[in-house]
Design an enzyme around this catalytic site. Structure first.
Site, short mmCIF file in Angstrom:
data_model
loop_
_atom_site.label_atom_id
_atom_site.label_comp_id
_atom_site.label_asym_id
_atom_site.label_seq_id
_atom_site.Cartn_x
_atom_site.Cartn_y
_atom_site.Cartn_z
N ASP A 67 41.13 47.88 33.33
CA ASP A 67 41.48 46.69 32.79
C ASP A 67 42.61 46.47 34.13
O ASP A 67 43.33 47.18 34.64
CB ASP A 67 42.47 46.91 31.55
CG ASP A 67 43.62 45.22 31.30
OD1 ASP A 67 43.17 44.41 32.72
OD2 ASP A 67 43.87 45.36 30.60
N TYR B 171 42.74 27.09 37.16
CA TYR B 171 41.45 28.02 37.71
C TYR B 171 42.06 28.24 39.98
O TYR B 171 42.24 29.31 39.57
CB TYR B 171 40.48 28.15 37.50
CG TYR B 171 39.12 28.73 38.48
CD1 TYR B 171 39.23 30.38 37.80
CD2 TYR B 171 39.00 28.15 39.58
CE1 TYR B 171 38.59 31.39 38.78
CE2 TYR B 171 37.52 28.52 40.13
CZ TYR B 171 36.60 30.63 39.94
OH TYR B 171 36.58 31.19 40.82
#
Length: 293
Positions: free
Chosen positions: A37, A126
């Site tokens: 992660d 984004y």
């Protein structure tokens, strides 16, 4: 050369892993989000300390452009914080980091091709989170390559080519946006360029670190791209017939996140610096069988 790849199951990450798999002179540690992660700084530090890479290639990203408008914290965690942690870890072990970014860092309304020095002005979460990631990488690691690309497609993951082929099997007609322009880019070509740059760095060659653009030619609209996809699919026998295509304008296909009308990226800088050719998406589409799986 010891290469740590993040996002190894994504479009570019899977190509990187495959292309490096059979090279006995390269040690590869390819990790997906289940095994690393990147938003967990301790996990990143531990992975880098254990493997001791000479090159980190970050192919992990939150690329769901529309979902990003709602998943703001997640977008920044993956697209800004993760790259920052990877870059800091790279700096700590003397490694270089190669980080993939996007045309969405620009406003998307320029006349002509975007060059690396053009002013950034992202129009959505984004693009904003990806730009924040670029800045974080530059600030955290001296040896960095930021590779901006656009309209990525490949055998793995979700992309425009797969969507068109799926729709073409079930629809007689389709409406495709015709007033957004860019350069479709094959993921395998992006991987090849990243490996070439990584190899030069590992060999000790003089490399100009910084931001580079890499995308495909010729530049086309989404409508023109779809038209070519269906022509090749029918030609190779993967579709019985080509659906009827209608070109529409952006306003006729509203989305939560604004799309750039111009995603054309100049590849002159990277071509001169590393002697690489632009991605020829028409050649890549000849492998259309791989996108049908």
């Amino acid at each position: 050369m010891r290469v740590l790849i993040t996002g190894c199951y994504g479009q570019v990450g899977s190509c990187l892993t495959q292309q490096l798999a059979n090279n006995v002179n390269i040690a590869v540690c390819a990790l997906d989000r289940e095994h690393l992660d990147i938003t967990d700084q301790d996990a990143v530090n531990a992975a880098v300390a254990q493997f001791e890479p000479s090159i980190i290639i970050n192919a992990a990203a939150h690329t769901a452009v529309d979902k990003a408008e709602e998943e703001i914290d997640l977008s920044y965690a993956i697209n800004r914080d993760g790259p920052k942690y990877l870059a800091e870890a790279a700096q700590s072990v003397g490694a270089a980091i190669l980080h993939i970014s996007t045309d969405y860092v620009f406003e998307g309304n320029k006349e002509g091709e975007y060059v690396e020095t053009d002013t950034t002005s992202p129009q959505g979460i984004y693009g904003e989170s990806k730009l924040a990631g670029e800045i974080a990488v530059v600030e955290a690691c001296e040896k960095h390559i930021i590779l901006r690309t656009a309209w990525v497609f490949g055998e793995n993951g979700n992309n425009f080519v797969k969507t068109m082929l799926r729709l073409g099997e079930n629809r007689d007609s389709l409406s495709i946006v015709g007033d957004q322009f860019g350069g479709p880019t094959y993921a395998g070509d992006i991987a090849n360029v990243l490996i070439k740059i990584a190899s030069l760095i590992a060999q000790g060659d003089t490399v100009e670190y910084g931001v580079y653009h890499y995308s495909g030619l010729p530049h086309v609209s989404w409508f023109e791209f779809a038209d070519a996809i269906f022509d090749i699919a029918v030609e190779q026998g993967f579709l019985d017939k080509k659906p009827s295509l209608t070109s529409i304008v952006t306003d006729q296909y509203p989305t939560p996140a604004k799309r750039p009308s111009n995603s054309r990226l100049s590849t002159e800088k990277i071509s001169q610096a590393f002697s690489v050719e632009e991605s020829n998406w028409l050649v890549a589409l000849e492998k259309i069988k791989g996108y049908m799986a």
